[in-house]
Design an enzyme around this catalytic site. Structure first.
Site, PDB file in Angstrom:
ATOM      1  N   ASN A   1      39.635  71.166  -1.334  1.00  0.00           N
ATOM      2  CA  ASN A   1      39.611  71.520  -2.752  1.00  0.00           C
ATOM      3  C   ASN A   1      38.266  71.155  -3.350  1.00  0.00           C
ATOM      4  O   ASN A   1      37.611  70.221  -2.893  1.00  0.00           O
ATOM      5  CB  ASN A   1      40.721  70.777  -3.514  1.00  0.00           C
ATOM      6  CG  ASN A   1      40.934  71.339  -4.907  1.00  0.00           C
ATOM      7  OD1 ASN A   1      41.058  72.564  -5.069  1.00  0.00           O
ATOM      8  ND2 ASN A   1      40.987  70.489  -5.921  1.00  0.00           N
TER       9      ASN A   1
ATOM     10  N   ASP B   1      58.449  80.063  -4.864  1.00  0.00           N
ATOM     11  CA  ASP B   1      57.090  80.470  -4.468  1.00  0.00           C
ATOM     12  C   ASP B   1      56.831  80.188  -2.985  1.00  0.00           C
ATOM     13  O   ASP B   1      56.240  81.005  -2.283  1.00  0.00           O
ATOM     14  CB  ASP B   1      56.032  79.736  -5.306  1.00  0.00           C
ATOM     15  CG  ASP B   1      55.885  80.332  -6.693  1.00  0.00           C
ATOM     16  OD1 ASP B   1      56.267  81.505  -6.886  1.00  0.00           O
ATOM     17  OD2 ASP B   1      55.389  79.632  -7.588  1.00  0.00           O
TER      18      ASP B   1
ATOM     19  N   LYS C   1      55.067  76.119 -15.273  1.00  0.00           N
ATOM     20  CA  LYS C   1      55.889  75.741 -14.119  1.00  0.00           C
ATOM     21  C   LYS C   1      56.133  74.226 -14.051  1.00  0.00           C
ATOM     22  O   LYS C   1      57.198  73.789 -13.645  1.00  0.00           O
ATOM     23  CB  LYS C   1      55.244  76.232 -12.820  1.00  0.00           C
ATOM     24  CG  LYS C   1      55.313  77.746 -12.675  1.00  0.00           C
ATOM     25  CD  LYS C   1      54.757  78.197 -11.341  1.00  0.00           C
ATOM     26  CE  LYS C   1      54.693  79.711 -11.294  1.00  0.00           C
ATOM     27  NZ  LYS C   1      54.237  80.214 -10.009  1.00  0.00           N
TER      28      LYS C   1
ATOM     29  N   GLY D   1      46.055  72.914  -6.568  1.00  0.00           N
ATOM     30  CA  GLY D   1      46.743  73.063  -7.848  1.00  0.00           C
ATOM     31  C   GLY D   1      48.231  73.305  -7.635  1.00  0.00           C
ATOM     32  O   GLY D   1      48.794  72.994  -6.573  1.00  0.00           O
TER      33      GLY D   1
ATOM     34  N   ASN E   1      59.967  77.698 -10.818  1.00  0.00           N
ATOM     35  CA  ASN E   1      59.688  79.083 -11.242  1.00  0.00           C
ATOM     36  C   ASN E   1      60.961  79.883 -11.510  1.00  0.00           C
ATOM     37  O   ASN E   1      60.877  81.043 -11.897  1.00  0.00           O
ATOM     38  CB  ASN E   1      58.783  79.805 -10.225  1.00  0.00           C
ATOM     39  CG  ASN E   1      59.551  80.273  -9.011  1.00  0.00           C
ATOM     40  OD1 ASN E   1      60.636  79.764  -8.700  1.00  0.00           O
ATOM     41  ND2 ASN E   1      59.014  81.246  -8.315  1.00  0.00           N
TER      42      ASN E   1
ATOM     43  N   SER F   1      52.545  90.647 -16.427  1.00  0.00           N
ATOM     44  CA  SER F   1      53.481  90.289 -15.356  1.00  0.00           C
ATOM     45  C   SER F   1      54.143  91.523 -14.737  1.00  0.00           C
ATOM     46  O   SER F   1      54.618  92.416 -15.442  1.00  0.00           O
ATOM     47  CB  SER F   1      54.565  89.353 -15.896  1.00  0.00           C
ATOM     48  OG  SER F   1      55.544  89.145 -14.886  1.00  0.00           O
TER      49      SER F   1
ATOM     50  N   GLY G   1      42.560  74.787  -2.070  1.00  0.00           N
ATOM     51  CA  GLY G   1      43.114  74.599  -3.412  1.00  0.00           C
ATOM     52  C   GLY G   1      44.128  73.480  -3.415  1.00  0.00           C
ATOM     53  O   GLY G   1      44.773  73.201  -2.390  1.00  0.00           O
TER      54      GLY G   1
ATOM     55  N   TYR H   1      46.220  88.404  -6.270  1.00  0.00           N
ATOM     56  CA  TYR H   1      46.174  89.841  -5.978  1.00  0.00           C
ATOM     57  C   TYR H   1      45.493  90.541  -7.140  1.00  0.00           C
ATOM     58  O   TYR H   1      45.603  90.116  -8.290  1.00  0.00           O
ATOM     59  CB  TYR H   1      47.581  90.413  -5.731  1.00  0.00           C
ATOM     60  CG  TYR H   1      48.545  90.070  -6.825  1.00  0.00           C
ATOM     61  CD1 TYR H   1      49.356  88.951  -6.725  1.00  0.00           C
ATOM     62  CD2 TYR H   1      48.639  90.847  -7.978  1.00  0.00           C
ATOM     63  CE1 TYR H   1      50.216  88.600  -7.748  1.00  0.00           C
ATOM     64  CE2 TYR H   1      49.503  90.515  -9.000  1.00  0.00           C
ATOM     65  CZ  TYR H   1      50.285  89.384  -8.879  1.00  0.00           C
ATOM     66  OH  TYR H   1      51.134  89.040  -9.908  1.00  0.00           O
TER      67      TYR H   1
ATOM     68  N   ALA I   1      49.996  76.039  -7.162  1.00  0.00           N
ATOM     69  CA  ALA I   1      50.429  76.962  -6.107  1.00  0.00           C
ATOM     70  C   ALA I   1      50.384  76.275  -4.740  1.00  0.00           C
ATOM     71  O   ALA I   1      51.310  76.407  -3.932  1.00  0.00           O
ATOM     72  CB  ALA I   1      49.546  78.210  -6.111  1.00  0.00           C
TER      73      ALA I   1
ATOM     74  N   SER J   1      56.785  91.132 -12.836  1.00  0.00           N
ATOM     75  CA  SER J   1      58.168  90.742 -12.556  1.00  0.00           C
ATOM     76  C   SER J   1      59.209  91.713 -13.144  1.00  0.00           C
ATOM     77  O   SER J   1      60.190  92.033 -12.462  1.00  0.00           O
ATOM     78  CB  SER J   1      58.441  89.316 -13.057  1.00  0.00           C
ATOM     79  OG  SER J   1      57.687  88.409 -12.305  1.00  0.00           O
TER      80      SER J   1
HETATM   81  P1  NDP Z   1      46.066  75.932 -10.844  1.00  0.00           P
HETATM   82  O1  NDP Z   1      45.322  76.141 -12.115  1.00  0.00           O
HETATM   83  O2  NDP Z   1      47.186  74.962 -10.777  1.00  0.00           O
HETATM   84  O3  NDP Z   1      45.005  75.480  -9.688  1.00  0.00           O
HETATM   85  C1  NDP Z   1      43.787  76.146  -9.573  1.00  0.00           C
HETATM   86  C2  NDP Z   1      43.139  75.768  -8.233  1.00  0.00           C
HETATM   87  O4  NDP Z   1      42.047  76.656  -8.035  1.00  0.00           O
HETATM   88  C3  NDP Z   1      42.574  74.368  -8.189  1.00  0.00           C
HETATM   89  O5  NDP Z   1      42.668  73.896  -6.862  1.00  0.00           O
HETATM   90  C4  NDP Z   1      41.094  74.582  -8.575  1.00  0.00           C
HETATM   91  O6  NDP Z   1      40.225  73.618  -8.044  1.00  0.00           O
HETATM   92  C5  NDP Z   1      40.841  75.890  -7.885  1.00  0.00           C
HETATM   93  N1  NDP Z   1      39.755  76.692  -8.439  1.00  0.00           N
HETATM   94  C6  NDP Z   1      39.735  77.390  -9.600  1.00  0.00           C
HETATM   95  N2  NDP Z   1      38.587  78.070  -9.733  1.00  0.00           N
HETATM   96  C7  NDP Z   1      37.844  77.783  -8.619  1.00  0.00           C
HETATM   97  C8  NDP Z   1      36.555  78.177  -8.170  1.00  0.00           C
HETATM   98  N3  NDP Z   1      35.787  79.007  -8.880  1.00  0.00           N
HETATM   99  N4  NDP Z   1      36.126  77.704  -6.988  1.00  0.00           N
HETATM  100  C9  NDP Z   1      36.889  76.860  -6.259  1.00  0.00           C
HETATM  101  N5  NDP Z   1      38.123  76.458  -6.619  1.00  0.00           N
HETATM  102  C10 NDP Z   1      38.582  76.908  -7.808  1.00  0.00           C
HETATM  103  O7  NDP Z   1      46.510  77.409 -10.410  1.00  0.00           O
HETATM  104  P2  NDP Z   1      47.739  77.777  -9.453  1.00  0.00           P
HETATM  105  O8  NDP Z   1      47.723  76.809  -8.340  1.00  0.00           O
HETATM  106  O9  NDP Z   1      48.961  77.930 -10.254  1.00  0.00           O
HETATM  107  O10 NDP Z   1      47.345  79.246  -8.932  1.00  0.00           O
HETATM  108  C11 NDP Z   1      46.412  79.430  -7.877  1.00  0.00           C
HETATM  109  C12 NDP Z   1      46.429  80.885  -7.425  1.00  0.00           C
HETATM  110  O11 NDP Z   1      47.672  81.200  -6.825  1.00  0.00           O
HETATM  111  C13 NDP Z   1      46.216  81.889  -8.554  1.00  0.00           C
HETATM  112  O12 NDP Z   1      45.312  82.882  -8.087  1.00  0.00           O
HETATM  113  C14 NDP Z   1      47.582  82.499  -8.757  1.00  0.00           C
HETATM  114  O13 NDP Z   1      47.519  83.835  -9.213  1.00  0.00           O
HETATM  115  C15 NDP Z   1      48.122  82.449  -7.334  1.00  0.00           C
HETATM  116  N6  NDP Z   1      49.603  82.507  -7.279  1.00  0.00           N
HETATM  117  C16 NDP Z   1      50.173  83.595  -6.706  1.00  0.00           C
HETATM  118  C17 NDP Z   1      51.539  83.721  -6.638  1.00  0.00           C
HETATM  119  C18 NDP Z   1      52.121  84.944  -6.017  1.00  0.00           C
HETATM  120  O14 NDP Z   1      53.346  85.147  -6.109  1.00  0.00           O
HETATM  121  N7  NDP Z   1      51.333  85.748  -5.333  1.00  0.00           N
HETATM  122  C19 NDP Z   1      52.434  82.683  -7.164  1.00  0.00           C
HETATM  123  C20 NDP Z   1      51.736  81.541  -7.717  1.00  0.00           C
HETATM  124  C21 NDP Z   1      50.362  81.478  -7.784  1.00  0.00           C
HETATM  125  P3  NDP Z   1      39.871  72.259  -8.855  1.00  0.00           P
HETATM  126  O15 NDP Z   1      41.074  71.371  -8.698  1.00  0.00           O
HETATM  127  O16 NDP Z   1      38.677  71.731  -8.150  1.00  0.00           O
HETATM  128  O17 NDP Z   1      39.617  72.651 -10.272  1.00  0.00           O
END
Ligand code: NDP
Length: 268
Positions: A147, A100, A63, A125, A84, A14, A123, A208, A127, A16
């Protein structure tokens, strides 16, 4: 001296602590900031605040669990269903927020306006859920969610009255592409279908790395002039948490300075 920390698992990577230590030094705040790795989120949070801890940043994978805690919740964390930032207020109550979304919006606004723009969120998830309410506040003309698991995109789209589409559908006519998948962290690209992007398209990856992500390289190759990673978002969400805790917002110059330092550190 007040104690703050980032709690997650893993947490050693991290950035942070670096950001908050810098803000604290520059804003002359008497505070310490640590990393806490745990397998038992609720118990560790309880112990931290009972021992006099002042505030926590919550990172993966906690989270959503942080949202389950008994706390005064902000409207934006209720919409995101994820937290967060935690802290104890002047009346001794536990408070919860999610910075976020505002972090992403602040950073994205450095590259493009959002109002009246057509956004594609890739996506569905945590984020994606966290940033959609803040994006909507800026009145884009539309937001479409795509997604890999279409059911998740549909659920999220329904919740916020947005459109969604399968990943196999061609990407056309969007002004801003936001990659909110974690694919870049695995050095892979979501299976997107797109022939070309207009030079004016802004492609923003929330992830990143030390080098441009696969998504950034893909968007650049297809013609987008502006490709950005999520390091700026990280700094902006941290600044917002810092302001909630200390009632001082680190200024623009400080935020840009630490961003530059982090970038140099990642590339070293
Ligand atoms: P989650 O685990 O909650 O969600 C993951 C998402 O990514 C899902 O939609 C999943 O799809 C998809 N996914 C994963 N692998 C693949 C792949 N190979 N191909 C296609 N889709 C894929 O993660 P978060 O939402 O918490 O995080 C997502 C991103 O956001 C991360 O990279 C994280 O580092 C970044 N982030 C950055 C922050 C910042 O401050 N810059 C803050 C918070 C997050 P499926 O549902 O189909 O599995």
């Amino acid at each position: 001296m007040k104690l703050y920390a980032v709690i997650g698992n893993p947490v050693s990577h991290s950035l942070s602590p670096k950001i908050h230590e810098y803000f604290a030094r520059q804003c002359r705040q008497d505070m310490r900031y640590e990393r806490i790795k745990t397998n038992d989120f609720a118990a560790t949070v309880g112990a931290f605040f009972r021992a006099g801890g002042a505030g926590l940043n919550v990172t993966l994978p906690f989270k959503q669990q942080a949202f389950e805690l008994e706390a005064n919740q902000s409207k934006r964390c209720q919409l995101a269903k994820a937290v967060n930032t935690l802290w104890i207020n002047a009346s001794g109550q536990l408070c919860a927020d999610n910075t976020d979304g505002i972090g992403l919006v602040r950073d994205l606004l450095k590259y493009t306006s959002i109002e009246s723009k057509r956004l594609l969120v890739i996506g569905a998830g945590g984020a994606a859920r966290g940033v959609i309410p803040a994006l909507l506040e800026k009145r884009p003309s539309s937001i479409c969610i795509v997604n890999r698991d279409l059911r998740k995109a549909k659920l999220l789209a329904e919740e916020f009255s947005l459109d969604c589409m399968p990943m196999s559908q061609a990407i056309v006519n969007y002004d801003v592409l936001l990659n909110a998948t974690s694919a870049s962290l695995q050095h892979s690209l979501p299976p997107l279908y797109c022939a070309r992007l207009a030079p004016s398209v802004v492609a923003y990856d929330l992830a990143y790395l030390s080098e441009p992500t696969v998504f950034m390289n893909w968007a650049k190759k297809l013609g987008a002039d502006t490709v950005v990673d999520g390091l700026g978002m990280l700094v902006e969400q941290a600044a917002e948490s810092f302001a909630l805790w200390r009632e001082i917002m680190p200024g623009y110059r400080l935020r840009m300075n630490i961003l530059e330092q982090l970038r140099a550190g990642l590339q070293a």
